[in-house]
Design a protein around this motif. Structure first.
Motif, mmCIF file in Angstrom:
data_model
loop_
_atom_site.group_PDB
_atom_site.id
_atom_site.type_symbol
_atom_site.label_atom_id
_atom_site.label_comp_id
_atom_site.label_asym_id
_atom_site.label_seq_id
_atom_site.Cartn_x
_atom_site.Cartn_y
_atom_site.Cartn_z
ATOM 1 N N VAL A 1 4.601 21.364 61.143
ATOM 2 C CA VAL A 1 4.273 22.735 60.752
ATOM 3 C C VAL A 1 4.799 22.972 59.334
ATOM 4 O O VAL A 1 5.983 23.166 59.142
ATOM 5 N N GLY A 2 3.904 22.935 58.363
ATOM 6 C CA GLY A 2 4.333 23.156 56.988
ATOM 7 C C GLY A 2 4.339 24.640 56.673
ATOM 8 O O GLY A 2 3.581 25.410 57.259
ATOM 9 N N ILE A 3 5.215 25.035 55.749
ATOM 10 C CA ILE A 3 5.214 26.455 55.344
ATOM 11 C C ILE A 3 5.344 26.549 53.826
ATOM 12 O O ILE A 3 6.044 25.753 53.202
ATOM 13 N N VAL A 4 4.630 27.500 53.246
ATOM 14 C CA VAL A 4 4.745 27.778 51.817
ATOM 15 C C VAL A 4 5.180 29.231 51.683
ATOM 16 O O VAL A 4 4.619 30.122 52.309
ATOM 17 N N PHE A 5 6.230 29.439 50.866
ATOM 18 C CA PHE A 5 6.825 30.768 50.783
ATOM 19 C C PHE A 5 6.260 31.576 49.619
ATOM 20 O O PHE A 5 5.742 31.029 48.651
ATOM 21 N N GLN A 6 6.441 32.863 49.720
ATOM 22 C CA GLN A 6 5.988 33.774 48.669
ATOM 23 C C GLN A 6 6.631 33.443 47.321
ATOM 24 O O GLN A 6 5.978 33.482 46.287
ATOM 25 N N ALA A 7 7.922 33.066 47.342
ATOM 26 C CA ALA A 7 8.644 32.829 46.086
ATOM 27 C C ALA A 7 8.729 31.338 45.756
ATOM 28 O O ALA A 7 9.660 30.911 45.089
ATOM 29 N N TYR A 8 7.773 30.557 46.220
ATOM 30 C CA TYR A 8 7.654 29.100 45.951
ATOM 31 C C TYR A 8 8.830 28.284 46.488
ATOM 32 O O TYR A 8 8.633 27.291 47.168
ATOM 33 N N ASN A 9 10.071 28.686 46.089
ATOM 34 C CA ASN A 9 11.263 27.963 46.542
ATOM 35 C C ASN A 9 11.212 26.470 46.282
ATOM 36 O O ASN A 9 11.598 25.674 47.123
ATOM 37 N N LEU A 10 10.729 26.084 45.117
ATOM 38 C CA LEU A 10 10.786 24.665 44.757
ATOM 39 C C LEU A 10 12.241 24.291 44.516
ATOM 40 O O LEU A 10 13.081 25.157 44.315
ATOM 41 N N PHE A 11 12.528 22.965 44.535
ATOM 42 C CA PHE A 11 13.888 22.520 44.254
ATOM 43 C C PHE A 11 14.048 22.430 42.738
ATOM 44 O O PHE A 11 13.450 21.564 42.104
ATOM 45 N N PRO A 12 14.853 23.323 42.140
ATOM 46 C CA PRO A 12 14.876 23.426 40.670
ATOM 47 C C PRO A 12 15.459 22.201 39.985
ATOM 48 O O PRO A 12 15.190 21.980 38.808
ATOM 49 N N HIS A 13 16.261 21.403 40.718
ATOM 50 C CA HIS A 13 16.923 20.272 40.064
ATOM 51 C C HIS A 13 16.080 19.004 40.122
ATOM 52 O O HIS A 13 16.489 17.976 39.603
ATOM 53 N N LEU A 14 14.924 19.080 40.765
ATOM 54 C CA LEU A 14 14.081 17.887 40.900
ATOM 55 C C LEU A 14 12.776 18.079 40.131
ATOM 56 O O LEU A 14 12.283 19.192 39.988
ATOM 57 N N SER A 15 12.215 16.952 39.659
ATOM 58 C CA SER A 15 10.919 17.023 38.996
ATOM 59 C C SER A 15 9.855 17.387 40.037
ATOM 60 O O SER A 15 10.096 17.343 41.243
ATOM 61 N N VAL A 16 8.682 17.755 39.540
ATOM 62 C CA VAL A 16 7.589 18.131 40.430
ATOM 63 C C VAL A 16 7.295 17.006 41.428
ATOM 64 O O VAL A 16 7.202 17.226 42.635
ATOM 65 N N LEU A 17 7.207 15.781 40.909
ATOM 66 C CA LEU A 17 6.877 14.658 41.791
ATOM 67 C C LEU A 17 7.988 14.426 42.818
ATOM 68 O O LEU A 17 7.710 14.141 43.982
ATOM 69 N N ASP A 18 9.243 14.567 42.393
ATOM 70 C CA ASP A 18 10.352 14.395 43.342
ATOM 71 C C ASP A 18 10.352 15.498 44.394
ATOM 72 O O ASP A 18 10.682 15.254 45.557
ATOM 73 N N ASN A 19 9.995 16.717 43.994
ATOM 74 C CA ASN A 19 9.849 17.804 44.959
ATOM 75 C C ASN A 19 8.879 17.406 46.062
ATOM 76 O O ASN A 19 9.110 17.642 47.240
ATOM 77 N N VAL A 20 7.776 16.795 45.624
ATOM 78 C CA VAL A 20 6.694 16.466 46.554
ATOM 79 C C VAL A 20 7.061 15.249 47.409
ATOM 80 O O VAL A 20 6.768 15.207 48.599
ATOM 81 N N ALA A 21 7.734 14.259 46.793
ATOM 82 C CA ALA A 21 7.958 12.985 47.489
ATOM 83 C C ALA A 21 9.223 12.988 48.341
ATOM 84 O O ALA A 21 9.406 12.101 49.171
ATOM 85 N N LEU A 22 10.098 13.991 48.142
ATOM 86 C CA LEU A 22 11.404 13.971 48.823
ATOM 87 C C LEU A 22 11.284 13.920 50.349
ATOM 88 O O LEU A 22 11.844 13.039 50.996
ATOM 89 N N ALA A 23 10.537 14.869 50.911
ATOM 90 C CA ALA A 23 10.469 14.942 52.378
ATOM 91 C C ALA A 23 9.765 13.730 52.993
ATOM 92 O O ALA A 23 10.275 13.165 53.961
ATOM 93 N N PRO A 24 8.613 13.269 52.445
ATOM 94 C CA PRO A 24 8.005 12.065 53.023
ATOM 95 C C PRO A 24 8.983 10.887 53.026
ATOM 96 O O PRO A 24 9.029 10.124 53.980
ATOM 97 N N ARG A 25 9.783 10.767 51.958
ATOM 98 C CA ARG A 25 10.701 9.648 51.889
ATOM 99 C C ARG A 25 11.834 9.795 52.894
ATOM 100 O O ARG A 25 12.174 8.873 53.619
ATOM 101 N N LYS A 26 12.426 10.995 52.925
ATOM 102 C CA LYS A 26 13.646 11.161 53.715
ATOM 103 C C LYS A 26 13.357 11.446 55.189
ATOM 104 O O LYS A 26 14.177 11.165 56.046
ATOM 105 N N VAL A 27 12.219 12.064 55.469
ATOM 106 C CA VAL A 27 11.929 12.425 56.856
ATOM 107 C C VAL A 27 11.021 11.382 57.502
ATOM 108 O O VAL A 27 11.264 10.933 58.610
#
Lengths: 285, 256
Positions: free
Chosen positions: B81-107
């Protein structure tokens, strides 16, 4: 940039503004320089013309004494450098463990949580010099097997315990300052609590608290001198030995210079990090 | 049985009853829009579906499995169940690609190279190829929200929850994000979204659900609910948001 940016020639109005700003910058520089010279000059004259200045100069600023003591003090200062470099690593490790234990909502950690809270409360409340005396003389007195006897190691343990408590609180504050939505987005992607903490929250927390953390390290570097209380020969102790031999305090001043010089890089690094953080915050808005 | 089924779900914050027995059925590949005033419980409902909030009562089932069971594997549910928030809540310390790849890698345990290749491909589909190495704070709101969308999609969720994903954006950027959502619908993703974009809901939603004061007041096919609402509260809400909608298009730049 507009498409004709290359062909842009500043308007007369802009040229006039720039000229005014340059003039103003120059004027401000002159005012700053002049006031610095005046204030410092008055200070120097006030000190030098004081009735006791000759005595003070002989006792604290004797060039011959300075030359004589700089070698031994420098040699001993290596011990201070070793102390704070090793202590900084150990403090970070200890503080991280304590901070994480205090924030993690894991019921099995309860006894450790209590321990961690008591640790930070007690060690933050105890003067560092007392911790050094208690660890330095108390630990060996227990005569337990495996307790180190080296004063260097005992001093290291005392400094780590004392500063670990401060740094743990700084890190904990950093972790708590990361917005809950960061936890939510980490967890919502299926990341576990530990992974979210490690990869999402901690990196942001550490960045945020880097300036106050380095400030604690500046303080630690000076406090390595306190270890002289348990007889470890470091810069202050070395200076003391020479001082007592000659009844001249110049070696203390020499030692002070070493401590000051050692803390300046950290101080500038702290400034730079704070500045960068401020710029990033305003830019991110 | 519906793919996602919500029955009599209640949630209370302090003395505030936010959800007072909500029922909702979502079929697979369906797009359901939740509409209603701020404070009607849309966001809370979505957060309950992702288990970011624990329900106080009621049952939520995903593909026949009760996820409100306290023994449910929370992280496994969130994988689906994926969720996208109103305020984006991206991880500010990671690049865009790392934001995207983090969960597939770690989970999911995807090797870094594969996760990054998949991430780059997804970013490309949403027009973000050249932003892969940027940090979130260098992106516009619309770009950040599309990255948040990609980040959720990278986990290949079975249901995507969108919580007012356009509310913080200006009209131009709203279009960018809604276009991305349209694409996802075409691909057959099951989507539940809280939104204030009535015309978008009319166009894309299979079902529209009107929430008011923590209750589902009305639900049905989009056209039916939005054009001929049967409940007076729905009609009043629609009339109100239509007026603001006109004002918005009139002035052009008032963000929702």
């Amino acid at each position: 940039m507009t498409d004709n940016a290359g062909a842009w020639v500043p308007s007369a109005r802009q040229v006039e503004r720039d000229r005014y700003r340059r003039r103003r910058t120059r004027r401000r520089g002159l005012v700053a320089a002049a006031s610095t010279v005046v204030v410092l000059g008055v200070l120097v004259i006030a000190v030098v013309s004081a009735p006791g200045w000759d005595r003070v100069q002989q006792t604290y600023f004797d060039p011959a004494m300075a030359r004589e003591s700089v070698g031994p003090v420098a040699e001993a200062f290596v011990t201070n450098v070793e102390l704070f470099l090793i202590a900084e690593v150990m403090i970070l490790a200890l503080a991280l463990v304590v901070a994480v234990i205090r924030v993690a909502p894991v019921p099995a950690l309860m006894p450790l949580k209590i321990l961690a809270t008591v640790y930070t409360d007690v060690l933050r409340g105890t003067p560092t010099i007392l911790v050094i005396l208690l660890v330095g003389f108390g630990l060996p007195a227990l005569q337990l097997q495996g307790v180190p006897e080296s004063r260097f190691v005992l001093g290291l343990i005392a400094l780590t315990l004392s500063y670990g408590a401060y740094v743990a609180e700084v890190l904990r504050a950093g972790i708590l300052s990361v917005h809950p939505t960061q936890w939510a987005s980490g967890r919502s992607l299926g990341l576990s609590y530990a992974t979210t903490l490690r990869l999402v929250v901690l990196p942001q927390a550490v960045r945020r608290v880097a300036p106050p953390l380095l400030n604690d390290f500046v303080s630690l570097q000076k406090d390595t001198a306190l270890v002289s209380a348990i007889g470890l020969v470091e810069a202050l102790r070395a200076a003391q030995v020479i001082t007592q031999r000659n009844f001249n305090f110049t070696p203390y001043v020499v030692a002070a210079v070493f401590f000051i010089v050692a803390t300046i890089p950290l101080a500038r690094l702290t400034d730079w990090l704070s500045l960068r953080a401020a710029r990033r915050d305003s830019g991110a808005a | 049985m519906a793919f996602l089924s919500v029955r009599q779900v209640r949630k209370r914050f302090g003395t505030n009853d936010v959800l007072r027995g909500v029922d909702l059925e979502v079929e697979a590949h369906e797009v359901v829009c939740l509409i209603g005033a701020s404070g009607s419980g849309k966001s809370t409902l979505l957060r309950c579906l992702n288990l970011l909030e624990t329900v106080d009562d009621g049952v939520i089932e995903l593909d026949g499995v009760e996820i409100t069971d306290p023994q449910a594997a929370v992280d496994a549910v969130r994988r689906d169940v994926g969720i996208v928030f109103q305020a984006y809540n991206l991880f500010p310390h990671l690049s865009v690609l790392d934001n995207v790849a983090l969960a597939p890698r770690k989970v999911r345990g995807t090797p870094r190279r594969d996760a990054e290749r998949a991430g780059t491909e997804l970013l490309g589909r949403f027009g973000l190829t050249d932003k892969a190495d940027a940090h979130p704070d260098a992106l516009s709101g619309g770009q950040q929200q599309r990255v948040a969308l990609v980040r959720a999609l990278a986990m290949r969720p079975r249901v995507l929850l969108l919580d007012e994903v356009t509310s913080a954006l200006d009209p131009l950027l709203v279009g960018e994000v809604l276009e991305a959502v349209r694409d996802l619908k075409r691909e057959g993703l099951t989507i539940v979204m809280a939104t204030h974009e009535m015309s978008f809901a009319r166009e894309v939603a299979d079902h529209v659900v009107f929430l008011d004061d923590g209750l589902v007041v009305e639900s049905g096919p989009a056209e039916e609910v939005l054009t001929t609402p049967s409940d007076p509260r729905t009609a009043a809400f629609l009339a109100r948001s239509l007026r603001t909608g006109e004002k918005r298009s009139g002035f052009g730049t008032i963000a929702g």
